[in-house]
Design a protein around this motif. Structure first.
Motif, mmCIF file in Angstrom:
data_model
loop_
_atom_site.group_PDB
_atom_site.id
_atom_site.type_symbol
_atom_site.label_atom_id
_atom_site.label_comp_id
_atom_site.label_asym_id
_atom_site.label_seq_id
_atom_site.Cartn_x
_atom_site.Cartn_y
_atom_site.Cartn_z
ATOM 1 N N GLU A 215 0.944 -1.067 0.076
ATOM 2 C CA GLU A 215 -0.175 -0.056 0.025
ATOM 3 C C GLU A 215 0.960 1.216 -0.013
ATOM 4 N N LEU A 216 0.638 2.082 -0.860
ATOM 5 C CA LEU A 216 1.827 3.265 -1.163
ATOM 6 C C LEU A 216 0.696 4.402 -1.142
ATOM 7 N N PHE A 217 1.289 5.403 -0.459
ATOM 8 C CA PHE A 217 0.697 6.912 -0.533
ATOM 9 C C PHE A 217 1.630 7.507 -1.360
ATOM 10 N N LEU A 218 1.289 7.848 -2.476
ATOM 11 C CA LEU A 218 2.241 8.537 -3.627
ATOM 12 C C LEU A 218 1.916 9.826 -3.661
ATOM 13 N N SER A 219 1.274 10.590 -2.920
ATOM 14 C CA SER A 219 0.872 11.980 -2.651
ATOM 15 C C SER A 219 -0.078 11.988 -1.557
ATOM 16 N N GLN A 220 -0.389 13.305 -1.121
ATOM 17 C CA GLN A 220 -1.464 13.416 -0.121
ATOM 18 C C GLN A 220 -2.682 13.235 -0.887
ATOM 19 N N LYS A 221 -2.900 13.128 -2.042
ATOM 20 C CA LYS A 221 -4.231 13.060 -2.897
ATOM 21 C C LYS A 221 -4.084 11.577 -3.627
ATOM 22 N N TRP A 222 -3.192 10.838 -3.696
ATOM 23 C CA TRP A 222 -3.032 9.789 -4.555
ATOM 24 C C TRP A 222 -2.583 8.487 -3.649
ATOM 25 N N LYS A 223 -3.218 7.252 -3.394
ATOM 26 C CA LYS A 223 -2.796 6.099 -2.783
ATOM 27 C C LYS A 223 -3.268 5.010 -3.858
ATOM 28 N N ALA A 224 -2.564 3.787 -3.564
ATOM 29 C CA ALA A 224 -2.490 2.913 -4.392
ATOM 30 C C ALA A 224 -2.195 1.490 -3.581
ATOM 31 N N TYR A 225 -2.914 0.555 -3.933
ATOM 32 C CA TYR A 225 -2.706 -0.962 -3.385
ATOM 33 C C TYR A 225 -2.651 -1.886 -4.468
ATOM 34 N N TYR A 251 -2.582 -17.941 -9.928
ATOM 35 C CA TYR A 251 -2.105 -16.720 -9.217
ATOM 36 C C TYR A 251 -3.245 -15.948 -9.681
ATOM 37 N N SER A 252 -3.226 -14.859 -8.729
ATOM 38 C CA SER A 252 -4.369 -13.814 -8.639
ATOM 39 C C SER A 252 -3.649 -12.612 -8.154
ATOM 40 N N PHE A 253 -4.489 -11.278 -8.622
ATOM 41 C CA PHE A 253 -3.851 -10.064 -8.274
ATOM 42 C C PHE A 253 -4.857 -8.877 -8.180
ATOM 43 N N ASN A 254 -4.991 -8.285 -7.097
ATOM 44 C CA ASN A 254 -5.637 -7.030 -7.007
ATOM 45 C C ASN A 254 -5.075 -5.676 -7.070
ATOM 46 N N PHE A 255 -5.762 -4.658 -7.854
ATOM 47 C CA PHE A 255 -5.049 -3.491 -7.900
ATOM 48 C C PHE A 255 -6.278 -2.156 -7.655
ATOM 49 N N ASN A 256 -5.928 -1.262 -6.794
ATOM 50 C CA ASN A 256 -6.850 -0.749 -6.291
ATOM 51 C C ASN A 256 -6.020 0.790 -6.176
ATOM 52 N N THR A 257 -6.566 1.971 -6.908
ATOM 53 C CA THR A 257 -6.121 3.387 -6.648
ATOM 54 C C THR A 257 -7.184 3.996 -6.468
ATOM 55 N N SER A 258 -6.815 5.302 -5.750
ATOM 56 C CA SER A 258 -7.994 6.239 -5.496
ATOM 57 C C SER A 258 -7.295 7.711 -5.590
ATOM 58 N N VAL A 259 -7.875 8.629 -6.252
ATOM 59 C CA VAL A 259 -7.279 9.947 -6.201
ATOM 60 C C VAL A 259 -8.240 10.970 -5.894
ATOM 61 N N ASN A 260 -8.130 11.917 -4.759
ATOM 62 C CA ASN A 260 -8.978 13.036 -4.340
ATOM 63 C C ASN A 260 -8.550 14.254 -4.922
ATOM 64 N N ILE A 261 -9.241 14.366 -6.142
ATOM 65 C CA ILE A 261 -9.142 15.495 -7.185
ATOM 66 C C ILE A 261 -9.179 16.711 -6.379
ATOM 67 N N GLN A 268 -12.018 6.370 -7.707
ATOM 68 C CA GLN A 268 -11.442 5.123 -7.432
ATOM 69 C C GLN A 268 -11.479 3.978 -8.529
ATOM 70 N N PHE A 269 -10.401 3.339 -8.938
ATOM 71 C CA PHE A 269 -10.459 2.471 -9.910
ATOM 72 C C PHE A 269 -10.033 1.169 -9.261
ATOM 73 N N THR A 270 -10.503 -0.032 -9.511
ATOM 74 C CA THR A 270 -10.216 -1.145 -9.172
ATOM 75 C C THR A 270 -10.204 -2.405 -10.002
ATOM 76 N N PHE A 271 -9.152 -3.100 -9.807
ATOM 77 C CA PHE A 271 -9.052 -4.446 -11.020
ATOM 78 C C PHE A 271 -8.717 -5.559 -10.116
#
Length: 372
Positions: A215-225, A251-261, A268-271
């Motif tokens: 889980e990464l907080f790429l900026s104050q408005k953008w985080k991803a898992y 195998y499996s993987f989950n991706f989730n990212t959210s941005v507070n514009i 939020q986008f999820t795959f």
């Protein structure tokens, strides 16, 4: 020195399912509907469970550990009757057995924790998977259960680490999972054009694998898992007096990212993706689901406009779609591609009159969660 925190308890559960199934077919000569006895039945499932547990937890310096045992007594009575009065059978099954659990953790640093866990649990089958009277799923398949189906007994051992830096985190877990009395969907031949689909025990399933997540907080408005799981899965046993021996990597993987514009607009986008995996008689294909969510608030957060785009496909992907294939050499081969709803657009508008938080807490019922 205190021995630690000691907990003990008792739980009582009782389940009674009553089913009365009438299948009728229209007689074209008389215009009346007539009973189809081979599909009609009465079922009554009574399940009584007594369980008691004891758990000890303790912390010493950087070490934390716990151990416990739950002893469960289960009695299951399943009565099956037909509509012609020729069948009245009581299937009984009971057990008394312990389920052990244990955990050990070491806080190596403020930002690094190591752990090792072991657990045992039971997964009981629903009434639907126990009724041997078939129902017509579609023109090529009759679906039925197994009145003698046994519950799945699951042992799991896992170990790994969790580390943090700033607001970010990373974990990795190695695990081994063993399922005794594994239940799978299997087929037998009913006639030249129709198969029986049966839910029954097929043997033992074993998984050994590795799971990671970041889980990464790429900026104050953008985080991803981003998380992934890879394991080797094997099934060994028998069904219908035939050996079952299947194995493959999954195998499996989950991706989730959210941005507070902005302070009032977020997206939020999820795959989620799961690869193909073997079953007792074949293979279930890959399966994935991309989705997008956009949220906009007004009037200091009281008015909320929410837009969801579920199972994004646009005619270019194969979202929410899965092919299920089963076969027995020189007897049958069947494959069905299940295509579910895609490109579902949902728009929701809500207004909160009282913005105070609801502090009510409700206890979830295992029956509501799993039995139906």
């Amino acid at each position: 020195m205190p021995i630690g925190q000691l907990q003990a308890g008792y739980q009582f559960r009782y389940l009674n399912h009553i089913g009365d199934f009438f299948y009728e077919r229209k007689n074209n000569e008389t215009g009346k509907f007539e009973l189809v006895p081979e599909f009609s039945s009465e079922v009554n499932l009574n399940r009584l469970i007594h369980s008691g547990f004891i758990q000890l937890d303790k912390s010493i310096n950087k070490w934390t550990y716990g151990a416990g045992v739950r002893v469960e007594l289960m009695n299951r009575d399943f009565r099956l009757q037909d509509k012609t009065g020729t069948l009245d059978t009581l299937y009984q099954y009971d057990y008394i057995r312990p389920f052990f659990s244990g955990n050990l953790a070491y806080q190596a640093k403020d930002d690094l924790k190591l752990f090792l866990n072991f657990s045992q649990r039971v997964e009981r089958e629903t009434t639907f998977k126990m009724n041997p009277f078939p129902e017509r799923e579609h023109s090529e398949t009759l679906e039925q259960g197994d009145p003698n189906v046994l519950p799945e007994f699951i042992n799991q051992l896992e170990g790994g680490l969790v580390t943090n830096w700033k607001d970010n985190s990373f974990y990795v877990t190695a695990y081994y999972n063993r399922v005794k009395n594994l239940v799978n969907r299997v087929n037998t031949v009913y006639n030249d054009t129709i198969l029986n689909r049966i839910y029954s025990n097929v043997g033992t399933g074993e998984s050994i694998g590795l799971e990671m997540g970041n889980e990464l907080f790429l900026s104050q408005k953008w985080k991803a898992y981003l998380g992934g799981n890879i394991y080797h899965y094997a099934i060994k046993g028998e069904f219908d007096n035939r050996p079952v021996n299947q194995a493959a990597w999954v195998y499996s993987f989950n991706f989730n990212t959210s941005v507070n514009i902005t302070s009032t607009l977020s997206t939020q986008f999820t795959f989620n993706y799961l690869s193909s995996r073997v079953t007792a008689q074949g293979e279930d294909s890959r399966f994935y689901q991309p989705s997008l969510n956009v949220k906009k608030t007004f009037i200091d957060g009281r008015l909320t406009l929410n837009f969801q785009w579920q199972n994004i496909d646009m005619g270019l992907l194969k979202s929410n779609e899965q092919r299920i294939t089963t076969f027995r050499p020189r007897e049958f081969f069947t494959t069905t591609n299940y295509i579910y709803e895609v490109d579902m657009l949902i728009l929701n508008l809500s207004y909160t009159i009282n913005s105070s938080k609801n502090r009510s807490k409700f206890v979830k019922s295992e029956f509501g969660e799993k039995e139906f």
